[in-house]
Design an enzyme around this catalytic site. Structure first.
Site, mmCIF file in Angstrom:
data_model
loop_
_atom_site.group_PDB
_atom_site.id
_atom_site.type_symbol
_atom_site.label_atom_id
_atom_site.label_comp_id
_atom_site.label_asym_id
_atom_site.label_seq_id
_atom_site.Cartn_x
_atom_site.Cartn_y
_atom_site.Cartn_z
ATOM 1 N N HIS A 28 3.270 -2.703 0.545
ATOM 2 C CA HIS A 28 3.219 -3.314 1.872
ATOM 3 C C HIS A 28 4.593 -3.362 2.516
ATOM 4 O O HIS A 28 4.720 -3.376 3.732
ATOM 5 C CB HIS A 28 2.560 -4.693 1.803
ATOM 6 C CG HIS A 28 1.091 -4.567 1.602
ATOM 7 N ND1 HIS A 28 0.496 -4.637 0.364
ATOM 8 C CD2 HIS A 28 0.093 -4.281 2.481
ATOM 9 C CE1 HIS A 28 -0.798 -4.434 0.492
ATOM 10 N NE2 HIS A 28 -1.072 -4.216 1.760
ATOM 11 N N ARG A 77 -3.509 -7.090 10.272
ATOM 12 C CA ARG A 77 -3.370 -7.730 8.945
ATOM 13 C C ARG A 77 -2.977 -9.191 9.196
ATOM 14 O O ARG A 77 -1.843 -9.460 9.569
ATOM 15 C CB ARG A 77 -2.309 -7.011 8.124
ATOM 16 C CG ARG A 77 -2.701 -5.583 7.708
ATOM 17 C CD ARG A 77 -1.579 -4.924 6.913
ATOM 18 N NE ARG A 77 -2.006 -3.749 6.186
ATOM 19 C CZ ARG A 77 -1.739 -2.486 6.549
ATOM 20 N NH1 ARG A 77 -1.058 -2.246 7.643
ATOM 21 N NH2 ARG A 77 -2.150 -1.476 5.808
ATOM 22 N N GLU A 121 -12.325 0.042 0.114
ATOM 23 C CA GLU A 121 -11.048 0.300 -0.552
ATOM 24 C C GLU A 121 -11.137 0.102 -2.058
ATOM 25 O O GLU A 121 -10.150 0.237 -2.777
ATOM 26 C CB GLU A 121 -9.938 -0.553 0.057
ATOM 27 C CG GLU A 121 -10.241 -2.016 0.175
ATOM 28 C CD GLU A 121 -9.132 -2.789 0.889
ATOM 29 O OE1 GLU A 121 -8.034 -2.256 1.089
ATOM 30 O OE2 GLU A 121 -9.378 -3.963 1.233
ATOM 31 N N ASN A 129 -5.222 3.296 1.110
ATOM 32 C CA ASN A 129 -4.078 2.864 0.283
ATOM 33 C C ASN A 129 -4.580 2.265 -1.025
ATOM 34 O O ASN A 129 -4.148 2.640 -2.116
ATOM 35 C CB ASN A 129 -3.236 1.827 1.020
ATOM 36 C CG ASN A 129 -2.771 2.307 2.372
ATOM 37 O OD1 ASN A 129 -2.706 3.506 2.597
ATOM 38 N ND2 ASN A 129 -2.470 1.396 3.276
ATOM 39 N N ASP A 130 -5.493 1.294 -0.893
ATOM 40 C CA ASP A 130 -6.027 0.690 -2.110
ATOM 41 C C ASP A 130 -7.039 1.609 -2.781
ATOM 42 O O ASP A 130 -7.128 1.633 -4.008
ATOM 43 C CB ASP A 130 -6.674 -0.669 -1.788
ATOM 44 C CG ASP A 130 -5.625 -1.765 -1.732
ATOM 45 O OD1 ASP A 130 -4.750 -1.785 -2.627
ATOM 46 O OD2 ASP A 130 -5.647 -2.577 -0.800
ATOM 47 N N ARG A 174 0.242 1.027 -6.337
ATOM 48 C CA ARG A 174 0.830 1.587 -5.112
ATOM 49 C C ARG A 174 2.223 1.061 -4.835
ATOM 50 O O ARG A 174 2.964 1.625 -4.034
ATOM 51 C CB ARG A 174 -0.089 1.293 -3.913
ATOM 52 C CG ARG A 174 -0.283 -0.172 -3.680
ATOM 53 C CD ARG A 174 -1.399 -0.449 -2.691
ATOM 54 N NE ARG A 174 -0.892 -0.589 -1.335
ATOM 55 C CZ ARG A 174 -1.615 -1.057 -0.312
ATOM 56 N NH1 ARG A 174 -2.885 -1.396 -0.510
ATOM 57 N NH2 ARG A 174 -1.091 -1.155 0.872
ATOM 58 N N CYS A 226 -8.114 3.381 8.048
ATOM 59 C CA CYS A 226 -6.884 2.683 8.433
ATOM 60 C C CYS A 226 -5.794 2.724 7.358
ATOM 61 O O CYS A 226 -4.814 1.999 7.455
ATOM 62 C CB CYS A 226 -7.188 1.240 8.822
ATOM 63 S SG CYS A 226 -7.925 0.295 7.485
HETATM 64 C C1 PEP Z 1 -5.623 -0.001 2.621
HETATM 65 O O1 PEP Z 1 -5.737 -0.506 1.502
HETATM 66 O O2 PEP Z 1 -5.730 1.217 2.840
HETATM 67 C C2 PEP Z 1 -5.339 -0.850 3.796
HETATM 68 C C3 PEP Z 1 -5.314 -0.347 5.010
HETATM 69 O O3 PEP Z 1 -5.061 -2.156 3.592
HETATM 70 P P1 PEP Z 1 -3.658 -2.690 3.021
HETATM 71 O O4 PEP Z 1 -2.682 -1.547 3.066
HETATM 72 O O5 PEP Z 1 -3.280 -3.843 3.872
HETATM 73 O O6 PEP Z 1 -4.005 -3.101 1.619
HETATM 74 MG MG MG Z 2 -5.997 -2.647 1.232
#
Ligand code: PEP
Ligand code: MG
Length: 609
Positions: free
Chosen positions: A224, A331, A467, A490-491, A501, A538
């Site tokens: 993040h 977020r 996710e 991402n997750d 990550r 996203c």
């Molecule tokens: C994701 O996990 O892809 C996402 C957009 O949420 P975050 O990056 O806030 O976990």
């Molecule tokens: Mg996420």
């Protein structure tokens, strides 16, 4: 810590001072080129600001006798987390060549020893037990007493150990309190933040008007912290092993966020080269900015929706500037970070309302709380558990603290009276979870209606973030219960490949182009299309033009990304043929080898059919 001014004035990094003045400065130290991960594009030329451990102010109070074991456990947990952090730093130090690495290794080894059954640890436990002091206060007193003992020693080497004990003590204190801190209040001009590690909460405090760039030892490419750096448009390089050994406060430093390079004490020749590169980069950005008002339409006439991800309310101006059609992911964690308490309904309502109003009728997708993992909040004493990424986080945390969810729902529903709002739920794994959140939304709507408070009618749609691999595999069932999907790659990548990550040690294995990840994206998109619910994406790949043809070719027509990437993705959309992209996506989905997938994607992007 406070900023220590350098003993000699730093060279004006941007070269705006009288060139003759440079002649008066002493010969500069040798240039050091350091390598790390390219995280956020752009070139920063600025002055080193070291973000070391700092003073944390802590409350002092007595605890009841029956609270003693829990208080000791809280301290032991903080010790464990600190041991882990020091181990991470030691692993990095092993890669540093020469005396600097050796010295750092010794220091960190000493830190490790200070945390293992040492006088410090025993002393704090004894104070909690005997004096019934809260752990923070016990720790502060113990640090002060040990440091006094060292400082009084005649031997200069031993007296310097007082600093070490304070340093490790502050690290412990931060882990114990998750205390809000305002570490970036005094910064040199165009500061480049150099740190072992920046937490997402630290990064949220950076003001892009004063900070030029970021270079850290720890942190993964999709952490993040990395995401926030991109959103703030700050050039950043993470995983720079020796940055803290080389970067002296006040030194001139260059961060090349596109190439993953950090140059400390650049020579005049290097400075000139990078000033030119920076000017070229800014020129390119200005050219892209001209795309702001043109539509995101492919060559064969398909509209692609491009929205922005927002981490902080201060980003709204750049979202509007970017030409994004809305906020595809807000977020909401920022509301809870860097403070000792939890925001109430009215406060959340006011902040979110202002944000929705500022978007002037464009849609805003507000995600419910996604705390836990690497995002912690001072006001919520979240126990990270043995594996924070798999622990009590996101929707699980909201459902286990019903009042937290109720408050957030009421605030969002009230905001829905001021503009088009959607609600997005993070980390959903089961149909039951989405049902429970729906019930919370409906109950909150009922309460507000009874009170005569205006909310949207019907209430805002409720969507699910895909996710978790289980959610992607069960996407058909979830699609019947959700109003829309947003795919969080991402997750999804982290959990599918079991790659943390946020951990730079395994960052080279983090691969959203792995066939298993692509299969799950395809599964989810198709489930949404079958159930006729909207689907967007996203994760960070949405903002990388390299992925645009593949994602749209898989049927996703709505991409949400950092505002800084909207123009470059729009440029890709406008040069792309969607029919051809769909054909190429089909070929890619038949592959089992990531390397072949990369080849097929890159050749398509290069215009070779
Ligand atoms: C994701 O996990 O892809 C996402 C957009 O949420 P975050 O990056 O806030 O976990
Ligand atoms: Mg996420």
């Amino acid at each position: 810590m406070t900023f220590t001014p350098p003993t000699t004035p730093p060279a004006d990094p941007e070269g705006e001072s009288d060139a003759k003045a440079d002649l008066l400065l002493p010969a500069p130290p040798a240039e050091q080129v350091l390598e790390g991960m390219a995280i956020s594009r752009g070139i920063a030329i600025g002055t080193v600001y070291r973000h070391d451990s700092e003073t944390v102010s802590v409350p002092e109070y007595r605890i009841a006798a029956n609270r003693v074991p829990a208080e000791i456990q809280r301290f032991v947990d903080a010790v464990e987390r600190t041991v882990w952090q020091v181990e991470q730093l030691r692993a990095k130090a092993r890669d540093i060549k020469g005396p600097a690495g050796e010295e750092m290794g010794y220091l960190l080894e000493a830190y490790g020893q200070m945390l293992h059954g040492s006088r410090l640890v025993r002393g704090v436990i004894a104070r909690v037990d005997d004096e019934r002091l809260n752990a923070e206060a016990a720790l502060r007193r113990e640090i002060a007493e040990i440091a006094r003992g060292f400082a009084a020693m005649e031997d200069s080497y031993l007296s310097a150990r007082a600093d070490d004990i304070r340093d490790i003590g502050h690290r412990l204190l931060r882990n114990l309190t998750g205390a809000p801190h305002r570490p970036f209040s005094v910064l040199p001009r165009r500061a480049v933040i150099c740190a072992d590690e920046l937490t997402p909460a630290d990064t949220a405090l950076l003001d892009p008007d004063h900070v030029a760039g970021i270079a850290t030892v720890l942190g993964g490419a999709e952490s993040h912290t990395a995401i926030m750096a991109r959103s703030l448009g700050l050039p950043a390089v993470l995983g720079v092993g020796d940055i803290m050994a080389e970067a002296r406060p006040g030194a001139t430093v260059i961060v090349d966020g596109g190439q993953g390079k950090v140059i400390v004490n650049p020579s005049p020749k290097t400075l000139a080269l990078y000033r030119k590169k920076r000017a070229d980069y800014l020129r390119q950005r200005r050219a892209l900015a001209r795309l702001r008002d043109v539509p995101a339409v492919t060559r064969d006439g398909s509209r692609i929706i491009l929205q922005a991800n927002v981490e902080l309310p201060s980003e709204v101006a750049s979202v509007l500037d970017s030409g994004a059609e809305g906020i595809g992911l807000l977020r909401s964690e920022f509301l809870y970070m860097n403070r000792p308490d939890i925001p109430g309904e009215d406060e959340q309502y006011t902040v979110l309302r202002d944000l929705v109003r500022a978007m002037e009728g464009r849609p805003v997708t507000i995600r419910t709380l996604d705390l836990g993992g690497d995002k912690l909040a001072g006001g919520l004493n979240i126990h990270p558990g043995p594996n924070p990424a798999l622990g009590l986080r996101a929707v699980r945390l909201s459902l286990s603290h019903p009042e937290l969810l109720r408050t957030q729902m009421r605030a969002i529903l009230r905001v829905s009276a001021h503009g088009p709002v959607r609600i997005l739920v993070p980390m959903v794994a089961t149909v039951e979870e989405i049902r429970l959140v729906q019930a919370a939304r409906d109950e909150a709507a009922e309460t507000l209606r009874r009170r005569g408070v205006a909310i949207a009618d019907p209430p805002p749609p409720l969507g699910v973030m895909i996710e978790v691999p289980g959610a992607a595999l069960g996407a058909d069932a979830l699609a019947w219960h959700a109003d829309f999907f947003s795919i969080g790659t991402n997750d999804l990548t982290q959990y599918t490949l079991a790659i943390d990550r946020a951990d730079e040690a395994v960052a080279h294995l983090y691969n959203p182009l792995h066939p298993a990840v692509l299969r799950l994206i395809q599964f989810s998109a198709e489930a949404a299309l079958r159930a006729r619910i909207p689907v967007s994406l996203c994760g960070e790949v949405a903002g990388d033009p390299r992925f645009t043809a593949l994602l749209t070719g898989l049927g996703i027509r709505d991409l949400s990304m950092s505002a800084t990437n909207v123009a470059v993705v729009k440029q890709r959309v406008r040069t792309m043929d969607l029919m051809a992209a769909t054909r190429r996506a089909r070929v890619i989905m038949d592959q089992s080898d990531s390397a072949r997938i990369v080849q097929l994607l890159d050749s398509f992007n290069a215009g070779e059919e």
